[in-house]
Scaffold this motif. Structure first.
Motif: not given
Length: 257
Positions: A31-36, A38-47, A61-65, A92-93
């Motif tokens: 997983s990768a730590l994320t923040f609100p 960045e959600f718009r860009e990441l939600q198209a690829s990651y839960p 909030p984390v993006a699951l890889l 993820p940044l």
């Protein structure tokens, strides 16, 4: 152990950063730590889900890889080059910024670097230069400084976002049971998602307050991102098939020899 130091153009004038992707460079993470923001860009690829902080008092909030520690299903082998690549339009940044982190001085933020990172090199032509030959910072380092500022601001804003979710009791734990194509049974647990029923039941004034704070869009982006679990499961199935094929080829080669 990480060896974090303040980056400077004297001690690190020859330092370069390898920007290739791969497990050898620390990209094999679940997983990768994320923040609100960045959600718009990441939600198209990651839960996008939520993990309890180490002290158990809040959430990140984390993006699951992947589905287990050390598994990044977005790292795939490029058959043309034989090298690993990141198979998604956005990284993820908090992954992209490696091996750099932001430090806080007396008056301003500064860039620190992990000198023990496998991404670092001093070999000429290997990786991206940080400093120009005749002084000044490279475009790559300027990009990294911008990324670090974005992360710092995003994580700072994320605290208010999570506090609002907790106040309204909008986070709930979940478990995802998965049967893979090979018949194996698996469970993902220990994470939290938005409680959609409770969200729908919020009175209009609470929703308006979330909207004014800029949180409502991020909430719906996190909810929408859960559809990416289907893609993540298929990536796991594909990775399993590739491993089985590799073992079969290795066994065939051993018999042939």
């Amino acid at each position: 152990m990480p060896n974090h130091v303040l980056l400077n153009s004297v001690d690190h004038k020859d330092l370069r950063v390898i920007t290739a992707r791969g497990a050898a460079y620390g990209d094999a993470v679940m997983s990768a730590l994320t923040f609100p923001a960045e959600f718009r860009e990441l939600q198209a690829s990651y839960p996008i889900v939520f993990a309890r902080t180490a002290d158990g008092m809040s959430f990140d909030p984390v993006a699951l890889l992947g589905f287990e520690e050390g598994e990044n299903l977005f790292l795939v082998e490029d058959h043309e080059t034989g090298q690993a690549r990141w198979d998604a339009p956005a990284i993820p940044l908090t992954v992209e910024r490696q091996p750099f982190m932001i430090g806080r001085g007396a008056e301003e933020l500064s860039v620190h670097v992990d000198l023990d990172s496998p991404r670092l090199s001093t070999a000429p032509g290997v990786g991206e230069a940080l400093f120009l030959t005749y002084g000044g910072t490279s475009e790559y380092l300027e990009r990294i400084a911008s990324v670090l500022r974005t992360i710092h601001e995003g994580l700072t804003a994320s605290r208010g976002f999570v506090a609002a979710l907790m106040e309204l009791e909008l986070l709930e734990s979940f478990a995802l049971d998965i049967e893979l194509d090979d018949g194996s049974q698996n469970r993902l647990a220990g994470f939290y998602t938005i409680h959609e029923e409770r969200l729908l039941d919020l009175p209009a004034e609470r929703l308006e307050r979330l909207n004014r704070a800029g949180y409502l869009q991020a909430i719906y982006m996190a909810v929408a991102s859960l559809s990416q679990f289907r893609g993540l499961i298929e990536r796991r199935n594909r990775a399993n098939r590739d491993r089985h094929a590799q073992r079969a080829r290795a066994g065939f080669d051993a018999i042939r020899v």
